[in-house]
Structures are given as C-alpha cells and as structure tokens.
Motif scaffolding. Structure first.
Motif, mmCIF file in Angstrom:
data_model
loop_
_atom_site.group_PDB
_atom_site.id
_atom_site.type_symbol
_atom_site.label_atom_id
_atom_site.label_comp_id
_atom_site.label_asym_id
_atom_site.label_seq_id
_atom_site.Cartn_x
_atom_site.Cartn_y
_atom_site.Cartn_z
ATOM 1 N N ASN A 96 25.733 19.872 -30.628
ATOM 2 C CA ASN A 96 25.567 18.425 -30.478
ATOM 3 C C ASN A 96 24.316 18.087 -29.674
ATOM 4 N N ALA A 103 25.178 8.615 -29.423
ATOM 5 C CA ALA A 103 25.955 9.672 -30.076
ATOM 6 C C ALA A 103 26.247 9.312 -31.528
ATOM 7 N N GLU A 104 26.572 8.056 -31.776
ATOM 8 C CA GLU A 104 26.820 7.609 -33.152
ATOM 9 C C GLU A 104 25.566 7.768 -34.011
ATOM 10 N N PRO A 128 27.885 16.179 -22.440
ATOM 11 C CA PRO A 128 27.369 14.940 -23.018
ATOM 12 C C PRO A 128 26.542 14.155 -21.995
ATOM 13 N N CYS A 157 23.150 9.879 -33.428
ATOM 14 C CA CYS A 157 22.909 11.323 -33.566
ATOM 15 C C CYS A 157 23.782 11.915 -34.664
ATOM 16 N N GLN A 158 25.015 11.459 -34.767
ATOM 17 C CA GLN A 158 25.884 11.917 -35.855
ATOM 18 C C GLN A 158 25.327 11.471 -37.205
ATOM 19 N N ALA A 186 27.348 6.269 -25.984
ATOM 20 C CA ALA A 186 28.213 6.143 -27.163
ATOM 21 C C ALA A 186 27.417 5.708 -28.397
ATOM 22 N N TYR A 238 24.663 15.069 -26.814
ATOM 23 C CA TYR A 238 25.381 13.808 -26.974
ATOM 24 C C TYR A 238 26.890 13.954 -27.102
ATOM 25 N N GLU A 239 27.392 15.164 -27.178
ATOM 26 C CA GLU A 239 28.830 15.380 -27.313
ATOM 27 C C GLU A 239 29.183 16.694 -26.641
ATOM 28 N N ARG A 240 30.475 16.997 -26.574
ATOM 29 C CA ARG A 240 30.977 18.190 -25.891
ATOM 30 C C ARG A 240 30.816 19.449 -26.743
ATOM 31 N N ASN A 241 31.211 20.584 -26.121
ATOM 32 C CA ASN A 241 31.319 21.883 -26.792
ATOM 33 C C ASN A 241 29.978 22.445 -27.254
ATOM 34 N N ASN A 242 29.007 22.424 -26.370
ATOM 35 C CA ASN A 242 27.697 22.990 -26.642
ATOM 36 C C ASN A 242 27.590 24.350 -25.960
#
Length: 166
Positions: free
Chosen positions: A51, A145-146, A76, A148-149, A142, A115-119
């Motif tokens: 992310n 992140a949207e 994040p 970026c997705q 937020a 921009y988000e978790r679990n990196n």
C-alpha cells in the motif's frame, strides 16, 4: 523549532493530504527534503511493499541522509525516504518507462507515501529495504487512500505525485 507541514498531492486526480515533518526523529532527512521542495514526478504504485505510492527523483541533498528513524513496516500515513543506486533500479523488472534515465543516475531518491496497513519492505531481489520515516499525514489520509486505490486499479499513467510546502 516550529512544526513544518507539507502538502502531498496526486495532481491529476486533484487529491491532497497534509503531512507534518518529523524533524525531531529525522532532522537531516527533513532538512534535505524541505530545502528541495517543491518536488514533483511521475507516480508509481508499489509492487512489493503493498500500500505505497512513490516518485523517483535525482539526488537533491548535498549528502544523502543517514538511516535515521528507520522502518521496514511503515504504517498508514508514513512518508518514507529511500536511496537507491543505479544498479538497484536499473533493471527492466521494475518497469520504469525511462529505465535509461533511472540507470544513469548514481543515486535515485524515492519519496513514498504509505496509505494503508500491512506493508513490509522486503524485496525478493535484495532482501530488507529499510526506509527513513520523515513525515506523517495529519489530514486527508482517507481521501488520499481512496485515490491511491483508484491509482492501483486504474493505473498511474499521466499522474504525478507532488510534495510542496504547506
């Protein structure tokens, strides 16, 4: 010293967030980036770290900062600074359109936003890739992140990532 802030933007999408520089934890890195602002370049979405969006720049500091405030597990809102040699980024497996320009630099600086978790900063070719955490998003994560997705799903072609003083 008073807090310093910058704007991180995906220019074509018209989305931005505000980040605070972590001058207490990464003073040399923050000074190098601050003095180089504004910075803008093509944006990429990470292949390995999950992310993350980032842009590549020719070295801009008189001397590359040491590995201050390092991480291999960014959270994040983290802004990270990476330094890569020509050998590390000059292969076709990375997919940069202008590989010759990247390979011609002795040093390439990667400025990234997570921009988000679990990196996890683990590259299958080279192993652990610690980054310097030099800033944290304090507003607008937020929405960023949207965007970026959307960048991940729709593609990054024609999009730029910009860093400017706020």
């Amino acid at each position: 010293m008073a807090d310093r802030y910058l704007t991180v933007a995906l220019d074509r999408r018209g989305v931005q967030c505000t980040a605070r520089l972590l001058t207490d934890k990464a003073p040399l890195t923050c000074a190098a980036v601050w003095d180089a602002l504004p910075l803008s370049a093509d944006v990429y979405h990470a292949k390995y770290a999950r992310n993350e969006i980032y842009a590549l720049f020719p070295a801009f500091a008189p001397q590359e900062p040491p590995l201050e405030n390092p991480t291999v597990t960014p959270i994040p809102g983290d802004l990270c600074y990476f330094t890569f040699s020509d050998v590390q980024l000059g292969t076709s497996s990375y997919g940069y359109e202008d590989r010759a320009a990247v390979a011609a630099r002795s040093v390439t600086v990667d400025l990234a936003l997570f921009y988000e978790r679990n990196n996890l900063l683990l590259n299958g070719d080279t192993g652990w890739v610690p980054g310097i955490v030099w800033g944290t998003v304090v507003e607008g994560l937020a929405e960023m992140a949207e965007a970026c997705q959307d960048l991940w799903r729709s593609g990054a072609s024609g999009e730029t990532l910009s860093f400017r003083r706020a």
